[in-house]
Design a protein around this motif. Structure first.
Motif, PDB file in Angstrom:
ATOM      1  N   VAL A 113       0.858  -1.176   0.000  1.00 42.86           N
ATOM      2  CA  VAL A 113       0.000   0.000   0.000  1.00 42.86           C
ATOM      3  C   VAL A 113       0.897   1.228   0.000  1.00 42.86           C
ATOM      4  CG1 VAL A 113      -1.759   1.300   1.263  1.00 42.86           C
ATOM      5  CG2 VAL A 113      -1.828  -1.204   1.232  1.00 42.86           C
ATOM      6  N   PHE A 114       0.660   2.129  -0.948  1.00 39.98           N
ATOM      7  CA  PHE A 114       1.422   3.363  -1.051  1.00 39.98           C
ATOM      8  C   PHE A 114       0.448   4.530  -0.982  1.00 39.98           C
ATOM      9  CE2 PHE A 114       3.777   0.150  -3.358  1.00 39.98           C
ATOM     10  CZ  PHE A 114       5.060   0.292  -2.853  1.00 39.98           C
ATOM     11  N   ILE A 118       5.467  10.272  -0.176  1.00 41.02           N
ATOM     12  CA  ILE A 118       4.964   8.899  -0.307  1.00 41.02           C
ATOM     13  C   ILE A 118       5.186   8.150   0.993  1.00 41.02           C
ATOM     14  CG2 ILE A 118       7.114   8.054  -1.322  1.00 41.02           C
ATOM     15  CD1 ILE A 118       5.317   6.120  -3.016  1.00 41.02           C
ATOM     16  N   GLU A 119       4.205   7.353   1.353  1.00 35.42           N
ATOM     17  CA  GLU A 119       4.292   6.514   2.546  1.00 35.42           C
ATOM     18  C   GLU A 119       4.005   5.076   2.128  1.00 35.42           C
ATOM     19  OE1 GLU A 119       2.650   6.385   7.125  1.00 35.42           O
ATOM     20  OE2 GLU A 119       1.764   7.786   5.706  1.00 35.42           O
ATOM     21  N   HIS A 120       4.866   4.156   2.543  1.00 38.23           N
ATOM     22  CA  HIS A 120       4.729   2.731   2.215  1.00 38.23           C
ATOM     23  C   HIS A 120       4.253   1.996   3.460  1.00 38.23           C
ATOM     24  CE1 HIS A 120       6.752  -1.354   1.390  1.00 38.23           C
ATOM     25  NE2 HIS A 120       5.648  -1.289   0.668  1.00 38.23           N
ATOM     26  N   HIS A 121       3.179   1.241   3.306  1.00 38.46           N
ATOM     27  CA  HIS A 121       2.640   0.474   4.433  1.00 38.46           C
ATOM     28  C   HIS A 121       2.868  -1.004   4.199  1.00 38.46           C
ATOM     29  CE1 HIS A 121       0.638   3.724   6.567  1.00 38.46           C
ATOM     30  NE2 HIS A 121       0.454   4.249   5.366  1.00 38.46           N
ATOM     31  N   PRO A 122       3.015  -1.804   5.229  1.00 36.49           N
ATOM     32  CA  PRO A 122       2.565  -1.554   6.588  1.00 36.49           C
ATOM     33  C   PRO A 122       3.590  -0.846   7.485  1.00 36.49           C
ATOM     34  CG  PRO A 122       3.254  -3.817   6.431  1.00 36.49           C
ATOM     35  CD  PRO A 122       3.438  -3.196   5.060  1.00 36.49           C
ATOM     36  N   GLY A 123       4.813  -0.700   7.062  1.00 37.69           N
ATOM     37  CA  GLY A 123       5.852  -0.155   7.936  1.00 37.69           C
ATOM     38  C   GLY A 123       5.781   1.344   8.175  1.00 37.69           C
ATOM     39  N   GLY A 124       5.103   2.088   7.299  1.00 36.77           N
ATOM     40  CA  GLY A 124       4.979   3.521   7.471  1.00 36.77           C
ATOM     41  C   GLY A 124       6.198   4.312   7.022  1.00 36.77           C
ATOM     42  N   GLU A 125       7.068   3.697   6.228  1.00 38.15           N
ATOM     43  CA  GLU A 125       8.251   4.383   5.703  1.00 38.15           C
ATOM     44  C   GLU A 125       7.815   5.573   4.861  1.00 38.15           C
ATOM     45  OE1 GLU A 125      12.002   3.247   2.789  1.00 38.15           O
ATOM     46  OE2 GLU A 125      10.571   1.699   3.373  1.00 38.15           O
ATOM     47  N   GLN A 126       8.387   6.767   5.125  1.00 39.24           N
ATOM     48  CA  GLN A 126       8.002   7.983   4.422  1.00 39.24           C
ATOM     49  C   GLN A 126       9.184   8.620   3.713  1.00 39.24           C
ATOM     50  OE1 GLN A 126       6.142  10.716   7.115  1.00 39.24           O
ATOM     51  NE2 GLN A 126       4.738   9.186   7.912  1.00 39.24           N
ATOM     52  N   HIS A 127       8.898   9.183   2.530  1.00 38.50           N
ATOM     53  CA  HIS A 127       9.936   9.873   1.756  1.00 38.50           C
ATOM     54  C   HIS A 127       9.326  11.068   1.040  1.00 38.50           C
ATOM     55  CE1 HIS A 127      13.062   6.821   2.267  1.00 38.50           C
ATOM     56  NE2 HIS A 127      12.068   5.962   2.229  1.00 38.50           N
ATOM     57  N   GLU A 163      11.077  -0.261  -6.342  1.00 39.13           N
ATOM     58  CA  GLU A 163      12.047  -0.883  -5.423  1.00 39.13           C
ATOM     59  C   GLU A 163      11.369  -1.778  -4.395  1.00 39.13           C
ATOM     60  OE1 GLU A 163      14.276   2.233  -3.575  1.00 39.13           O
ATOM     61  OE2 GLU A 163      15.159   2.893  -5.459  1.00 39.13           O
ATOM     62  N   HIS A 164      10.109  -1.496  -4.083  1.00 43.70           N
ATOM     63  CA  HIS A 164       9.407  -2.244  -3.039  1.00 43.70           C
ATOM     64  C   HIS A 164       8.529  -3.364  -3.573  1.00 43.70           C
ATOM     65  CE1 HIS A 164      10.771   1.204  -0.754  1.00 43.70           C
ATOM     66  NE2 HIS A 164      10.614   0.438   0.311  1.00 43.70           N
ATOM     67  N   LEU A 165       8.417  -3.469  -4.883  1.00 43.08           N
ATOM     68  CA  LEU A 165       7.616  -4.549  -5.461  1.00 43.08           C
ATOM     69  C   LEU A 165       8.495  -5.762  -5.743  1.00 43.08           C
ATOM     70  CD1 LEU A 165       5.419  -2.549  -7.989  1.00 43.08           C
ATOM     71  CD2 LEU A 165       4.797  -3.362  -5.712  1.00 43.08           C
ATOM     72  N   PRO A 166       7.927  -6.951  -5.675  1.00 44.07           N
ATOM     73  CA  PRO A 166       8.708  -8.138  -5.991  1.00 44.07           C
ATOM     74  C   PRO A 166       9.148  -8.148  -7.454  1.00 44.07           C
ATOM     75  CG  PRO A 166       6.428  -8.726  -5.457  1.00 44.07           C
ATOM     76  CD  PRO A 166       6.564  -7.247  -5.287  1.00 44.07           C
ATOM     77  N   THR A 208       6.544  -4.519 -14.788  1.00 43.88           N
ATOM     78  CA  THR A 208       7.680  -3.622 -14.952  1.00 43.88           C
ATOM     79  C   THR A 208       7.199  -2.187 -15.067  1.00 43.88           C
ATOM     80  OG1 THR A 208       8.879  -5.360 -16.090  1.00 43.88           O
ATOM     81  CG2 THR A 208       9.685  -3.123 -16.380  1.00 43.88           C
ATOM     82  N   LEU A 209       7.874  -1.300 -14.343  1.00 48.02           N
ATOM     83  CA  LEU A 209       7.576   0.125 -14.432  1.00 48.02           C
ATOM     84  C   LEU A 209       8.710   0.792 -15.193  1.00 48.02           C
ATOM     85  CD1 LEU A 209       6.467   0.924 -10.779  1.00 48.02           C
ATOM     86  CD2 LEU A 209       5.007   0.677 -12.781  1.00 48.02           C
ATOM     87  N   ASP A 210       8.371   1.517 -16.235  1.00 50.23           N
ATOM     88  CA  ASP A 210       9.362   2.269 -16.976  1.00 50.23           C
ATOM     89  C   ASP A 210       9.366   3.688 -16.431  1.00 50.23           C
ATOM     90  OD1 ASP A 210      11.032   3.556 -18.724  1.00 50.23           O
ATOM     91  OD2 ASP A 210       9.962   2.975 -20.524  1.00 50.23           O
ATOM     92  N   VAL A 211      10.249   3.959 -15.481  1.00 48.11           N
ATOM     93  CA  VAL A 211      10.269   5.271 -14.834  1.00 48.11           C
ATOM     94  C   VAL A 211      10.916   6.343 -15.692  1.00 48.11           C
ATOM     95  CG1 VAL A 211      10.194   4.288 -12.517  1.00 48.11           C
ATOM     96  CG2 VAL A 211      12.393   4.780 -13.575  1.00 48.11           C
ATOM     97  N   THR A 212      11.425   5.961 -16.850  1.00 40.28           N
ATOM     98  CA  THR A 212      12.020   6.961 -17.728  1.00 40.28           C
ATOM     99  C   THR A 212      10.969   7.612 -18.628  1.00 40.28           C
ATOM    100  OG1 THR A 212      12.512   5.315 -19.443  1.00 40.28           O
ATOM    101  CG2 THR A 212      14.207   5.719 -17.769  1.00 40.28           C
ATOM    102  N   ARG A 213       9.774   7.020 -18.693  1.00 38.99           N
ATOM    103  CA  ARG A 213       8.719   7.554 -19.557  1.00 38.99           C
ATOM    104  C   ARG A 213       7.494   7.872 -18.715  1.00 38.99           C
ATOM    105  NH1 ARG A 213       7.080   4.367 -24.298  1.00 38.99           N
ATOM    106  NH2 ARG A 213       6.387   6.396 -24.961  1.00 38.99           N
ATOM    107  N   VAL A 214       7.505   9.018 -18.080  1.00 40.69           N
ATOM    108  CA  VAL A 214       6.386   9.443 -17.265  1.00 40.69           C
ATOM    109  C   VAL A 214       5.423  10.243 -18.145  1.00 40.69           C
ATOM    110  CG1 VAL A 214       5.686  10.796 -15.268  1.00 40.69           C
ATOM    111  CG2 VAL A 214       7.837   9.520 -15.207  1.00 40.69           C
ATOM    112  N   PRO A 215       4.135   9.880 -18.177  1.00 35.97           N
ATOM    113  CA  PRO A 215       3.169  10.626 -18.990  1.00 35.97           C
ATOM    114  C   PRO A 215       3.103  12.080 -18.559  1.00 35.97           C
ATOM    115  CG  PRO A 215       2.171   8.636 -18.085  1.00 35.97           C
ATOM    116  CD  PRO A 215       3.515   8.781 -17.457  1.00 35.97           C
ATOM    117  N   ARG A 216       2.895  12.936 -19.511  1.00 29.19           N
ATOM    118  CA  ARG A 216       2.784  14.384 -19.196  1.00 29.19           C
ATOM    119  C   ARG A 216       1.357  14.842 -19.350  1.00 29.19           C
ATOM    120  NH1 ARG A 216       8.023  16.564 -18.978  1.00 29.19           N
ATOM    121  NH2 ARG A 216       9.471  15.109 -19.836  1.00 29.19           N
TER     122      ARG A 216
END
Length: 72
Positions: A10-11, A33-42, A56-59, A64-72
């Motif tokens: 959960v994000f 962004i907060e990642h649960h269940p641990g509550g890590e925040q950035h 980074e947090h998904l198995p 696959t996420l292509d983070v180089t192509r973010v929709p505008r």
């Protein structure tokens, strides 16, 4: 049955446009962004960084996420 453990991620993402202190400069987006269940925040300045954090947090077998192509 609700998935639990390593199969559930959960994000919580907040996006906010902030004005700059420099007169006439365009506002900038800020992301939290907060990642649960641990509550890590950035905090990030780009949406691509938010997507990289999520990836980074998904198995390895997750979509696959292509983070180089973010929709505008």
């Amino acid at each position: 049955m609700t998935p639990q453990g390593p199969d559930l991620h959960v994000f919580v993402i907040r996006a906010r446009r902030e004005p700059r202190e420099i007169p006439g400069a365009p506002a900038e987006w800020r992301f939290w962004i907060e990642h649960h269940p641990g509550g890590e925040q950035h905090h990030y300045r780009t949406f691509a960084d938010v997507l990289a954090f999520i990836a980074e947090h998904l198995p390895a077998d997750a979509a696959t996420l292509d983070v180089t192509r973010v929709p505008r």
